[in-house]
Motif scaffolding. Structure first.
Motif, short mmCIF file in Angstrom:
data_model
loop_
_atom_site.label_atom_id
_atom_site.label_comp_id
_atom_site.label_asym_id
_atom_site.label_seq_id
_atom_site.Cartn_x
_atom_site.Cartn_y
_atom_site.Cartn_z
N PRO A 260 15.65 3.56 -21.65
CA PRO A 260 14.18 3.62 -21.71
C PRO A 260 13.49 3.39 -20.36
CG PRO A 260 15.05 2.30 -23.52
CD PRO A 260 16.20 2.57 -22.58
N TYR A 261 14.22 2.86 -19.38
CA TYR A 261 13.62 2.54 -18.08
C TYR A 261 13.98 3.55 -16.99
CZ TYR A 261 12.98 -1.97 -20.35
OH TYR A 261 12.63 -2.95 -21.23
N ARG A 262 14.89 4.46 -17.29
CA ARG A 262 15.43 5.34 -16.24
C ARG A 262 14.33 6.16 -15.55
NH1 ARG A 262 20.51 6.47 -15.26
NH2 ARG A 262 21.18 5.67 -17.28
N GLU A 263 13.45 6.76 -16.34
CA GLU A 263 12.41 7.60 -15.76
C GLU A 263 11.44 6.78 -14.91
OE1 GLU A 263 9.98 10.70 -14.62
OE2 GLU A 263 12.06 10.66 -15.35
N LEU A 264 11.13 5.58 -15.35
CA LEU A 264 10.21 4.73 -14.59
C LEU A 264 10.81 4.38 -13.23
CD1 LEU A 264 7.62 3.14 -14.36
CD2 LEU A 264 8.75 1.23 -15.50
N PHE A 265 12.11 4.04 -13.20
CA PHE A 265 12.75 3.74 -11.91
C PHE A 265 12.82 4.99 -11.04
CE2 PHE A 265 13.99 -0.23 -13.85
CZ PHE A 265 14.03 -1.10 -12.78
N ARG A 266 13.00 6.15 -11.67
CA ARG A 266 13.02 7.38 -10.87
C ARG A 266 11.67 7.59 -10.18
NH1 ARG A 266 11.48 12.24 -10.40
NH2 ARG A 266 10.07 12.07 -12.19
N GLN A 267 10.59 7.23 -10.87
CA GLN A 267 9.26 7.36 -10.28
C GLN A 267 9.02 6.31 -9.20
OE1 GLN A 267 6.22 7.43 -13.31
NE2 GLN A 267 7.21 9.08 -14.46
N LEU A 268 9.49 5.10 -9.43
CA LEU A 268 9.32 4.04 -8.44
C LEU A 268 10.21 4.25 -7.22
CD1 LEU A 268 9.13 0.86 -10.73
CD2 LEU A 268 7.38 1.59 -9.11
N ILE A 269 11.39 4.86 -7.46
CA ILE A 269 12.36 5.07 -6.38
C ILE A 269 12.76 6.54 -6.38
CG2 ILE A 269 14.46 4.16 -5.30
CD1 ILE A 269 14.36 1.86 -7.33
N PRO A 270 11.88 7.43 -5.90
CA PRO A 270 12.15 8.87 -5.97
C PRO A 270 13.09 9.34 -4.87
CG PRO A 270 10.03 8.49 -4.94
CD PRO A 270 10.55 7.14 -5.33
N SER A 271 14.30 8.82 -4.90
CA SER A 271 15.29 9.17 -3.87
C SER A 271 16.53 9.74 -4.53
CB SER A 271 15.67 7.92 -3.06
OG SER A 271 16.80 8.17 -2.25
N GLU A 272 16.98 10.88 -4.05
CA GLU A 272 18.20 11.50 -4.57
C GLU A 272 19.44 10.67 -4.23
OE1 GLU A 272 18.39 14.12 -6.55
OE2 GLU A 272 16.20 14.24 -6.54
N GLN A 273 19.29 9.75 -3.29
CA GLN A 273 20.44 8.92 -2.88
C GLN A 273 20.55 7.63 -3.69
OE1 GLN A 273 18.96 8.89 1.28
NE2 GLN A 273 20.99 9.66 1.83
N MET A 274 19.58 7.37 -4.56
CA MET A 274 19.61 6.14 -5.35
C MET A 274 20.65 6.24 -6.46
SD MET A 274 18.24 3.18 -5.43
CE MET A 274 18.22 1.77 -6.55
N GLY B 214 0.80 -1.21 0.00
CA GLY B 214 0.00 0.00 0.00
C GLY B 214 0.83 1.26 0.00
N ALA B 215 2.12 1.13 -0.31
CA ALA B 215 3.02 2.29 -0.34
C ALA B 215 2.80 3.08 -1.62
CB ALA B 215 4.47 1.83 -0.24
N THR B 216 3.29 4.29 -1.64
CA THR B 216 3.22 5.10 -2.86
C THR B 216 4.45 4.90 -3.73
OG1 THR B 216 4.18 7.00 -1.69
CG2 THR B 216 1.76 6.85 -1.79
N ASN B 217 5.55 4.46 -3.13
CA ASN B 217 6.77 4.15 -3.89
C ASN B 217 7.65 3.22 -3.07
OD1 ASN B 217 8.75 5.80 -2.26
ND2 ASN B 217 7.36 7.44 -2.93
N ILE B 218 8.72 2.74 -3.66
CA ILE B 218 9.56 1.73 -3.02
C ILE B 218 10.36 2.28 -1.85
CG2 ILE B 218 11.70 0.43 -3.45
CD1 ILE B 218 9.28 -1.15 -4.12
N THR B 219 10.67 3.56 -1.85
CA THR B 219 11.47 4.10 -0.74
C THR B 219 10.71 4.02 0.58
OG1 THR B 219 10.69 6.34 -1.25
CG2 THR B 219 12.77 5.65 -2.23
N GLU B 220 9.38 3.98 0.52
CA GLU B 220 8.61 3.81 1.75
C GLU B 220 8.73 2.39 2.29
OE1 GLU B 220 4.60 4.98 1.02
OE2 GLU B 220 5.13 7.00 0.34
N VAL B 221 9.01 1.43 1.41
CA VAL B 221 9.16 0.04 1.82
C VAL B 221 10.60 -0.23 2.24
CG1 VAL B 221 8.83 -2.36 1.13
CG2 VAL B 221 7.38 -0.57 0.14
N TRP B 222 11.54 0.25 1.43
CA TRP B 222 12.96 0.02 1.69
C TRP B 222 13.68 1.37 1.79
CZ3 TRP B 222 12.50 -3.47 -3.13
CH2 TRP B 222 11.91 -4.69 -2.78
N PRO B 223 13.64 2.01 2.93
CA PRO B 223 14.24 3.35 3.06
C PRO B 223 15.75 3.36 2.88
CG PRO B 223 13.54 2.48 5.20
CD PRO B 223 12.98 1.57 4.16
#
Length: 509
Positions: A256-270, A233-242
């Protein structure tokens, strides 16, 4: 404390990496001599005089460049249990993959030496670099989530301990204890055969794990991350795996996948690092965070030669040695390995971006390109064009394939074109603009394509056809190729894949 110990242990490999960066040619010479000495008493080694310690130039004159089909009679003997054929002793593990001209599975030998001196050594090197590049991430403090395939009994010897499977499954099954300690999910889940069940059960398991690193093919990792988000029920993966900090990705271009991963993992530290591994070996990885170039691995039991582009289709192609490669040129990769592949043409093409140290980019496949009309479009061109079209139109691409198409104009003159089947995660705001930017970018990055597109005389604008979500997954499933490192052929001079997918769509309508 455990994290500090593991970090210290893997970083001991940094000196070895620096050594082959600074002394590439002596290192490759040593690998070459070691390979020939080890195989001198095999059937292959005796046939080609390895015991005489030939020079690299003499080796190239004596030993033919081989495709899988040409090497298969020897591989079949190994599959049937014969010893000392291409490599000393018996080989019990084989990586199973697709991609031969007749669409049957390939069985690539995986010796104990190739596991430990190629795949595992490269894995340690990648871990060493990652912990050195991103010390603040503390990636050893958590688990690495890796996705792979499965393995089964050797069909040539079904009642023995010999096994065949996806290379990721072979690697996971034989991991040393320290590496198994660092990864998740457990083997009983990681090696499940049914892909849909695997994704579901892994997602159920890992949502409660402290994952700091992802490793795998972007296409399949997306499916898992989405399911984890749904389950929690999280909004993105960083809420599950901080503490998630790194994705080690390979097998397909990441653009082609970079933007999708940025949306799934919206962390500047990724952080993201690319690896180049295959059933045949682990060849290169990204060693600079600000560059997508890949460092060629030179002391991992693989000896390299390179076929220039004008020799790709030659029956007996000439090769160049590492010291003779040139910047910017396309070469087909030829390898000799500590699993017994000798002057083996794996089908990938690369171009060198740096010669000190030797760094490459994967430019395509010798059989996966578009050149029906002299346009010479390679994977690298296609990925760049799709990335530009996505950026301009707000689209996100799940997967794609492209093939030639022939049609006639009203006056009877014939001209060619390309048909692109694209599955979008997020469709473009303007489909016509998407196709136009795809075309314009291809013209910008490929002069041969641009010349053929001049005034639409020889090559018509590309036909971009949006296909329903899940089409490629269903097509892979119908071929028994879901999961692992299986992927959709991106470019082909044949319409076989495109027609097969369109036929499947028609039948399901």
């Amino acid at each position: 404390m455990i994290s500090n110990i593991l970090t210290w242990a893997v970083q001991r490999r940094l000196a070895s990496i620096d050594h082959f960066r600074q002394h590439p040619l002596p290192v490759q010479q040593q690998v070459f001599e070691s390979l020939l000495y080890s195989a001198r008493d095999t059937a292959w080694g005796r046939a080609y005089g390895y015991g005489e310690a030939p020079s690299r130039q003499e080796f190239a004159r004596r030993v033919p460049v081989s495709t899988y089909e040409q090497l298969y009679p020897y591989l079949e003997r190994m599959l049937q249990g014969e010893t000392d054929v291409l490599w000393p002793g018996a080989t019990t593990w084989f990586a199973k993959s697709s991609g031969t001209t007749n669409a049957r599975s390939k069985y690539i030998p995986v010796s104990r030496q190739s596991l430990h001196e190629c795949h595992y050594r490269a894995g340690r090197d990648m871990a060493a670099l990652a912990t050195s590049l991103y010390p603040e991430a503390d990636i050893m403090a958590g688990k690495t989530l890796s996705l792979g395939g499965t393995h089964t009994s050797n069909p040539f010897r079904p009642h023995t301990d010999s096994r065949v499977g996806d290379v990721s499954a072979v690697i996971m099954q034989n991991l040393p204890a320290w590496a198994e300690f660092l990864r998740t999910p457990p083997l009983e889940l990681a090696l499940l055969d049914e892909w849909e069940e695997k994704i579901e059960r892994i997602a159920q398991h890992v949502q409660h794990i402290d994952v700091t690193t992802l490793a795998g093919v972007p296409t399949w990792m997306i499916m898992l991350l989405r399911r984890v988000v749904e389950l929690t029920g999280a909004t993105n993966i960083t809420e599950v795996w901080p503490n998630l900090r790194l994705f080690l990705h390979g097998a397909v271009a990441f653009g082609p996948y970079r933007e999708l991963f940025r949306q799934l993992i919206p962390s500047e530290q990724m952080r993201y690092l690319e690896i180049y591994n295959a059933s045949e070996g682990y060849f290169a990885f990204q060693d600079q965070p600000d560059s997508e170039d890949l460092l060629l691995l030179l002391n991992h039991g693989v000896y390299y030669e390179f076929i220039p582009a004008d020799q790709f289709e030659a029956e007996h192609p000439s090769t160049v040695l590492l010291e003779d490669v040139e910047l910017g040129r396309n070469y087909a990769l030829v390898i000799s390995t500590n699993a017994g592949l000798w002057r083996y043409k794996i089908g990938d093409t690369v171009r060198f971006t740096c010669l000190a140290p030797y760094r490459i980019r994967i430019s395509g496949r010798t059989k996966h390109f578009l050149n029906a009309f002299g346009e010479e479009v390679v994977i690298e061109n296609a990925d760049a064009a799709l990335a530009a079209a996505c950026a301009a139109t707000g689209a996100l691409v799940q997967d794609f394939t492209a093939a030639p198409v022939y049609f006639s104009s009203a006056d009877g003159a014939s001209r060619g074109g390309h048909q692109w089947l694209v599955e979008f995660i997020k469709p473009p705001q303007d489909e016509l603009q998407f196709a136009q930017i795809l075309d314009a970018t291809l013209r910008q990055v490929n002069s041969d394509y641009d010349a053929k597109r001049h005034r639409d005389i020889a090559l018509a604008p590309p036909l971009v056809q949006t296909i329903p979500s899940g089409t490629f997954e269903r097509w892979l499933g119908s071929k028994g190729k879901l999961g692992g490192q299986h992927k959709v052929p991106r470019l082909s001079n044949s319409r076989e894949v495109v027609e097969d997918i369109l036929r499947q769509l028609s039948n399901s309508a």
